[in-house]
Design a protein around this motif. Structure first.
Motif, PDB file in Angstrom:
ATOM      1  N   GLU A  45       0.831  -1.209   0.000  1.00 44.10           N
ATOM      2  CA  GLU A  45       0.000   0.000   0.000  1.00 44.10           C
ATOM      3  C   GLU A  45       0.867   1.260   0.000  1.00 44.10           C
ATOM      4  O   GLU A  45       0.612   2.217  -0.761  1.00 44.10           O
ATOM      5  CB  GLU A  45      -0.901  -0.003   1.232  1.00 44.10           C
ATOM      6  CG  GLU A  45      -1.801   1.226   1.344  1.00 44.10           C
ATOM      7  CD  GLU A  45      -2.526   1.306   2.670  1.00 44.10           C
ATOM      8  OE1 GLU A  45      -3.679   1.801   2.694  1.00 44.10           O
ATOM      9  OE2 GLU A  45      -1.938   0.885   3.692  1.00 44.10           O
ATOM     10  N   THR A  46       1.897   1.277   0.839  1.00 37.35           N
ATOM     11  CA  THR A  46       2.783   2.449   0.938  1.00 37.35           C
ATOM     12  C   THR A  46       3.477   2.728  -0.386  1.00 37.35           C
ATOM     13  O   THR A  46       3.536   3.887  -0.851  1.00 37.35           O
ATOM     14  CB  THR A  46       3.842   2.218   2.039  1.00 37.35           C
ATOM     15  OG1 THR A  46       3.180   1.998   3.280  1.00 37.35           O
ATOM     16  CG2 THR A  46       4.768   3.419   2.152  1.00 37.35           C
ATOM     17  N   CYS A  48       2.518   1.766  -3.422  1.00 38.31           N
ATOM     18  CA  CYS A  48       1.537   2.169  -4.443  1.00 38.31           C
ATOM     19  C   CYS A  48       1.120   3.627  -4.275  1.00 38.31           C
ATOM     20  O   CYS A  48       1.037   4.380  -5.252  1.00 38.31           O
ATOM     21  CB  CYS A  48       0.307   1.264  -4.380  1.00 38.31           C
ATOM     22  SG  CYS A  48       0.554  -0.364  -5.097  1.00 38.31           S
ATOM     23  N   LYS A  49       0.864   4.024  -3.041  1.00 38.99           N
ATOM     24  CA  LYS A  49       0.373   5.387  -2.808  1.00 38.99           C
ATOM     25  C   LYS A  49       1.482   6.435  -2.862  1.00 38.99           C
ATOM     26  O   LYS A  49       1.275   7.532  -3.395  1.00 38.99           O
ATOM     27  CB  LYS A  49      -0.333   5.445  -1.452  1.00 38.99           C
ATOM     28  CG  LYS A  49      -1.664   4.697  -1.439  1.00 38.99           C
ATOM     29  CD  LYS A  49      -2.383   4.841  -0.107  1.00 38.99           C
ATOM     30  CE  LYS A  49      -3.757   4.184  -0.151  1.00 38.99           C
ATOM     31  NZ  LYS A  49      -4.479   4.305   1.148  1.00 38.99           N
ATOM     32  N   ASP A  50       2.649   6.118  -2.338  1.00 38.82           N
ATOM     33  CA  ASP A  50       3.724   7.108  -2.263  1.00 38.82           C
ATOM     34  C   ASP A  50       4.585   7.171  -3.510  1.00 38.82           C
ATOM     35  O   ASP A  50       5.150   8.216  -3.821  1.00 38.82           O
ATOM     36  CB  ASP A  50       4.629   6.818  -1.058  1.00 38.82           C
ATOM     37  CG  ASP A  50       3.917   7.027   0.263  1.00 38.82           C
ATOM     38  OD1 ASP A  50       2.729   7.397   0.226  1.00 38.82           O
ATOM     39  OD2 ASP A  50       4.529   6.800   1.312  1.00 38.82           O
ATOM     40  N   GLN A  53       1.831   5.879  -7.735  1.00 40.27           N
ATOM     41  CA  GLN A  53       0.764   6.785  -8.170  1.00 40.27           C
ATOM     42  C   GLN A  53       1.248   8.226  -8.336  1.00 40.27           C
ATOM     43  O   GLN A  53       0.538   9.060  -8.881  1.00 40.27           O
ATOM     44  CB  GLN A  53      -0.392   6.740  -7.164  1.00 40.27           C
ATOM     45  CG  GLN A  53      -1.120   5.392  -7.164  1.00 40.27           C
ATOM     46  CD  GLN A  53      -2.288   5.350  -6.194  1.00 40.27           C
ATOM     47  OE1 GLN A  53      -2.705   6.378  -5.671  1.00 40.27           O
ATOM     48  NE2 GLN A  53      -2.821   4.160  -5.944  1.00 40.27           N
ATOM     49  N   ASN A  54       2.432   8.502  -7.852  1.00 40.60           N
ATOM     50  CA  ASN A  54       2.937   9.878  -7.913  1.00 40.60           C
ATOM     51  C   ASN A  54       4.130  10.055  -8.831  1.00 40.60           C
ATOM     52  O   ASN A  54       4.647  11.157  -8.967  1.00 40.60           O
ATOM     53  CB  ASN A  54       3.320  10.355  -6.495  1.00 40.60           C
ATOM     54  CG  ASN A  54       2.128  10.379  -5.564  1.00 40.60           C
ATOM     55  OD1 ASN A  54       1.025  10.720  -5.980  1.00 40.60           O
ATOM     56  ND2 ASN A  54       2.330  10.004  -4.306  1.00 40.60           N
ATOM     57  N   GLN A  92      -2.480  -4.513  -4.783  1.00 40.88           N
ATOM     58  CA  GLN A  92      -3.278  -4.209  -5.966  1.00 40.88           C
ATOM     59  C   GLN A  92      -4.383  -5.234  -6.194  1.00 40.88           C
ATOM     60  O   GLN A  92      -5.495  -4.880  -6.607  1.00 40.88           O
ATOM     61  CB  GLN A  92      -2.360  -4.136  -7.197  1.00 40.88           C
ATOM     62  CG  GLN A  92      -1.416  -2.944  -7.177  1.00 40.88           C
ATOM     63  CD  GLN A  92      -0.387  -2.991  -8.297  1.00 40.88           C
ATOM     64  OE1 GLN A  92      -0.053  -4.078  -8.806  1.00 40.88           O
ATOM     65  NE2 GLN A  92       0.125  -1.834  -8.695  1.00 40.88           N
TER      66      GLN A  92
END
Length: 345
Positions: A45-46, A48-50, A53-54, A92
């Protein structure tokens, strides 16, 4: 206090402490497993989000490669590049935190590693729910996946919404539908039968390999009787195999037919089911169901006598595992035919 009393009290105390230790070990083991699974999910999760996706995909991969190099140096091979990308895939493919919390109570990280390559979400959820419900080991999960259990199960031929609902019912309430239970064909290649054999040979082989047979049927089965005998109007009748299924809360009758399915088999099995309902069914159970295992079946005949809609199901058994490609083609045709029939209703 006599030596005998001392011994009895000592044995009782030891038994109590031993039970406490065993229970606590199991509790700790489950807690540790759940914590590990959650750790890997949170790492995914970390990232993917940090990162993913950026940043642009290539740049994100380079960052992950660098972080994985540092992690593996400090925490070992379990955090190398391959492992880290698997954690990303884990997040995912299983984005629902509550679902992961539920599954992690019984599924290990090794279970999830086997599940992750399954691209079809419904198929993946099916195997996850079955693992949880029937407490499959990783080895059993691999075997069921390799034998294409999902495609052989009646649920795979239903509309997507039905599949989702039945899997959710199994996952959340541990309640199995008949479509999840029935499968076709059943693969009995472990029986080691010769090219020429009788129904009695088949029955004897199944009973001698009962544990593996039950695994193919599902681990919630309890064997009850062979050649269950009853008398009606002075005539003797014998049911081949009788089981009880805990999740379904039903008696399950299995009739073995060496040749092709014949319409008269339906009448015979209906009689057996009515007798079981009247004489063997206990309070709180659902009506008995039956499975006719035969060497061949004509779908046209099965549909004409209106089986597979009620309490009797007909399935082929395979005493040798066919080539995977051939099995895939056979199952794909069966699924398409079933979906076409549903669309025409």
């Amino acid at each position: 206090m006599s030596e005998l009393m001392k011994y009895a009290e000592s044995a009782d105390l030891y038994s109590k402490i031993s039970n406490l230790i065993t229970a606590k070990k199991y509790t700790v083991s489950r807690a540790v497993n759940s914590a590990i699974v959650f750790l890997y999910w949170e790492i995914g999760e970390t990232i993917c989000k940090d990162i993913l996706q950026n940043h642009k995909a290539e740049y994100g991969k380079n960052i992950i490669n660098e972080v994985a190099k540092q992690l593996s140096q400090n925490y070992g091979k379990g955090f190398d590049r391959t492992a880290i990308f698997r954690m990303v895939q884990f997040y995912q493919e299983f984005p629902d935190k509550e679902k992961v919390a539920t599954l992690s109570q019984q599924l290990t990280w090794s279970h999830f590693v086997v599940l992750l390559p399954i691209e079809d979400e419904l198929k993946r959820d099916f195997y996850a729910a079955m693992c949880k419900s029937e407490n499959w080991s990783v080895r059993v999960l691999r075997e069921r996946k390799n034998s294409m259990l999902y495609e052989r199960t009646a649920i795979s031929k239903k509309p997507d919404e039905t599949i989702k609902n039945d899997i959710a019912l199994l996952m959340e309430k541990d309640k199995m539908s008949l479509d999840l239970f029935y499968r076709d064909p059943y693969v009995l290649d472990f029986l080691g039968l010769k090219d020429t054999y009788s129904e009695k040979d088949l029955e004897n082989a199944i009973l001698s390999e009962l544990e593996r047979f039950i695994l193919e049927m599902g681990s919630d089965f309890a064997f009850m009787a062979r050649q269950k005998h009853f008398v009606l109007d002075g005539k003797d009748y014998y049911m081949d195999l009788l089981f009880y299924h805990r999740s379904l809360r039903r008696l399950v009758l299995i009739e073995l037919k060496l040749g092709a399915f014949e319409p008269e088999h339906k009448g015979q099995v209906e009689l057996y089911l009515r007798w079981l309902k009247k004489n063997e069914m206990c309070e709180g159970e659902d009506d008995p169901i039956a499975l006719i295992l035969c060497a061949e079946k004509s779908q046209e005949t099965v549909e004409l006598v209106e089986l597979d809609k009620g309490s009797i199901h007909v399935a082929q058994y395979l005493t040798k595992m066919p080539p995977k490609k051939l099995l895939e083609e056979k199952l794909a045709i069966a699924i398409e035919n079933a979906k076409e029939q549903l669309e025409q209703r």
